[in-house]
Design a protein around this motif. Structure first.
Motif, PDB file in Angstrom:
ATOM      1  N   ARG A  67      -2.694   4.370   3.298  1.00 59.42           N
ATOM      2  CA  ARG A  67      -3.000   2.978   2.565  1.00 59.42           C
ATOM      3  C   ARG A  67      -4.014   3.203   2.023  1.00 59.42           C
ATOM      4  O   ARG A  67      -4.746   2.278   1.236  1.00 59.42           O
ATOM      5  N   PHE A  90       0.505  -1.162  -0.529  1.00 60.01           N
ATOM      6  CA  PHE A  90      -0.160  -0.012  -0.484  1.00 60.01           C
ATOM      7  C   PHE A  90       0.644   1.429  -0.282  1.00 60.01           C
ATOM      8  O   PHE A  90       2.128   0.851   0.242  1.00 60.01           O
ATOM      9  N   GLY A 109      -4.991  -3.782  -1.607  1.00 53.24           N
ATOM     10  CA  GLY A 109      -3.122  -3.173  -1.364  1.00 53.24           C
ATOM     11  C   GLY A 109      -2.888  -4.446  -2.975  1.00 53.24           C
ATOM     12  O   GLY A 109      -3.792  -4.803  -3.413  1.00 53.24           O
ATOM     13  N   SER A 148      -3.921   2.353  -3.805  1.00 55.91           N
ATOM     14  CA  SER A 148      -4.029   1.128  -3.971  1.00 55.91           C
ATOM     15  C   SER A 148      -5.102   0.530  -5.073  1.00 55.91           C
ATOM     16  O   SER A 148      -5.925   1.001  -5.578  1.00 55.91           O
TER      17      SER A 148
END
Length: 669
Positions: free
Chosen positions: A541, A529, A562, A544
């Motif tokens: 994060r 991330f 991710g 992604s």
């Protein structure tokens, strides 16, 4: 079912947030009232040296551009010294013959207005450099000394380069064993001919080796002196040539043991005729047991939290220099933010709130098998945390050893076992697409890790250049305790280059990839991330690949899950403003993709975010606020679970706003 578009945030609100973040830390400076105040200062004729550069070196100054800058009183004696200081500044820059030809002091109702006119000369050129005294030195020592000569014939003669050359030669000789080395000489300047000639006279003195190591500590030390001396002797071996750099490295290494509040490593005077220098290690011991507690709040576009932290340290475990640390952190978090989680009406972004906690224990062993450069360690952690896509409880154990080959080269190798219990996630139990959790319960990961660090980044308030390269490799496998085999690599380089006394250029570049070694998907807890501090145009994060999942009341939500490949970096220009503030202009780049080795996909996904930042310097580090605008020229990867649909224009933005503000404590990198 289509998701709702993200709620816009006007840029003026982001700017207002920065102003609010700093209003509480701006010091109040009352204007002096003893005498008229300096309202303006102008320097005419300054071309070879900028007017601003001259003003920064004067004691007399006009008010700054910031609204809270206070005017200073006018001091006639100080002003006369400043006029002489202007001429000396020109001479130090090689413009001998430059002079102040006029100065005006105009008194008005609001204070004093000053004006100076300078007459600049042509630069003085260095004709030649003569170095005497190196003939008797060994070839290596003579070469190191000559490499320290910064004066170059044909270039402008600078007094700063003259001083740095003398100190640099002394430093080079002292690193080669010549502890008493001295450098003298003279530089003759012919002002009329605009010519300078320099002669350096070097007296290297006797060459020394390290001698006996002595310890100066408390009368009744809490830690065994034999262990301290053993560490020092390993760092300063008796048969090695004396080196000032080795003394400084030993001082840092001893302080890094974590059992001293202060360490000083110095060379004592040698006895007449001796070729060895005694070394004195002075230490002030830290308390055997100490505790710290604190708390705070943090916010960025991806998370807001309030937390309490505590640490308990026991030094000297088992009668040696072992250090045991217990740390705890607990609080309440809102993802992606407190207002969004409490409101709970963002259709395309899941909102969560709840407690988080972490308990960690670390044991550091300063040596093993008689080696003072190999340092074993062990740690264990218990954690509860929440993310946008899931919440988890985890346990972790790690054992390994570090090898510090030199002050600029570290190697760490370890084995770790992580156990995750994922819950409260719309990704669990779904086999397609691969962007789902990909981790059976319990999620077990066992792996070996090798980390190599070369160089040293600059410390807070250091004006020197700094560079650091870190490479991290991981290998997961069932025989190491994991559920499936995989391999990952991660490399990051950081560079800091001072451009002047007030301007610095900093850069950071990172690349990472993770590869499955069988048909199993990469678990979400291992995926990559970006965003937050690593790419300030996005929340933590939030940069992604995205997955569309069912939401409440028949809606759909977009969650970051991710990827397998990552690239991000930053370029930042930092400009000091006064003694306490710094302005930064930066551009961040970043991309995370679902395929491990696909440069074309990584390039298509690359996002760019320019921005500005303000830092307020404190004794512990800078308090900073950064505002970034992600350019909407690329789309994030968007995947859908069967039976879900989403407005792709809204979904690919992933709920991202027009700008992102990050407030934190510490350097950006």
């Amino acid at each position: 079912m289509e998701s709702a578009p993200p709620h816009p945030r006007h840029p003026s609100r982001c700017l207002a947030a920065i102003a609010t973040a700093f209003v509480c830390v701006i010091p109040h400076r009352a204007a002096a009232v003893d005498g008229p105040l300096v309202r303006s200062l102008h320097i005419d004729g300054a071309k070879r040296i900028s007017e601003d550069d001259i003003k920064r070196r004067l004691a007399t100054g006009e008010p700054g551009a910031l609204p809270w800058s206070a005017a200073r009183p006018f001091d006639p004696v100080q002003w006369e010294e400043d006029l002489r200081r202007i001429q000396r500044l020109y001479e130090a820059r090689g413009f001998y013959g430059s002079r102040v030809v006029a100065s005006e002091i105009e008194r008005r109702g609001d204070g004093v207005h000053l004006r100076v006119r300078v007459e600049e000369s042509e630069p003085t050129i260095l004709a030649g450099v003569e170095v005497l005294g190196l003939e008797t030195l060994p070839p290596d020592a003579a070469r190191h000394a000559r490499a320290a000569v910064r004066l170059r014939p044909g270039h402008v003669f600078l007094e700063g380069e003259w001083s740095l050359t003398k100190s640099g030669i002394e430093r080079a000789l002292r690193d080669d064993g010549y502890a008493d080395a001295a450098v003298g000489g003279e530089a003759r300047v012919d002002v009329a001919a605009r010519r300078a000639d320099a002669r350096l006279e070097i007296a290297p003195g006797r060459r020394y080796r390290f001698g006996e190591v002595l310890l100066a500590t408390e009368r009744e030390p809490a830690f065994p002196p034999s262990s301290i001396l053993a560490h020092a002797r390993a760092l300063l071996p008796r048969d090695a040539w004396f080196s000032q750099r080795a003394l400084e490295a030993a001082q840092r290494r001893l302080f890094d043991l974590g059992v001293f509040e202060a360490v000083a490593v110095t060379a004592a005077a040698a006895e007449p005729g001796a070729d060895r220098l005694p070394i004195v290690i002075g230490v002030r011991e830290a308390p055997p047991i100490s505790a710290r507690i604190g708390g705070g709040i943090g916010t960025n576009p991806g998370r807001s939290e309030a937390r309490a932290v505590g640490e308990w340290t026991y030094r000297g475990l088992g009668g040696d220099l072992r250090v045991l640390r217990l740390g705890a952190r607990a609080g309440w978090a809102f993802v992606p933010g407190a207002w969004d989680a409490l409101r709970g009406d963002r259709g395309d972004t899941p909102t969560r709130q709840g407690p988080f906690a972490k308990l960690a224990a670390d044991l550091a062993q300063p040596s093993v098998l008689g080696s003072r450069t190999i340092e074993p360690f062990a740690s264990t952690e218990l954690e509860q945390e929440l993310r946008e896509a899931y919440e988890y409880r985890s346990a972790r154990v790690e054992v390994g050893a570090g090898w510090r080959a030199s002050d600029l080269f570290d190697v760490r190798a370890s084995w770790a076992l992580d156990l995750y219990d994922l819950y409260d996630s719309p990704l669990l139990g779904r086999s397609a697409p691969e962007q789902a959790a990909g981790c059976p319960a319990p999620c077990r990961q066992g792996y070996l890790e090798l980390e190599v660090t070369a160089g040293r980044r600059r410390g807070y308030r250091e004006g020197a250049p700094g560079r650091e390269l870190t490479v991290r490799l991981r290998q997961g496998a069932p025989f190491l305790g994991g559920a499936a085999p995989w391999f990952s690599g991660d490399g990051e380089g950081i560079l800091h280059v001072p451009l002047s006394s007030r301007v610095a250029l900093a850069g950071r570049l990172r690349a990472a990839a993770i590869v499955p070694l069988d048909a199993q998907p990469i678990p979400i807890v291992l995926r990559l991330f970006s965003g937050g501090g690593s790419m300030r145009g996005f929340g933590a994060r939030r940069l992604s690949p995205l997955l569309v999942v069912p939401g409440p009341h028949g809606s759909t939500q977009v969650v970051p899950t991710g990827g397998r490949a990552l690239a991000d970096g930053s370029v930042e220009v930092r400009v000091s403003v006064g003694q306490s503030f710094e302005i930064a202009a930066f551009t961040d780049i970043g991309a995370v993709t679902s395929r491990s080795f696909d440069p074309a996909l990584l390039w298509r996904a690359l996002r760019v975010a320019p921005g500005i930042g303000v830092r307020y310097r404190t004794p512990l580090g800078p308090l900073r606020a950064d505002l970034a605008w992600p350019l909407p020229d690329r789309d994030l990867e968007l995947f859908e679970l069967p039976g879900t649909t989403v407005d792709r224009a809204a979904g690919q933005r992933g709920g991202h706003a027009c700008c992102a503000m990050h407030s934190s404590f510490g350097e950006s990198f």
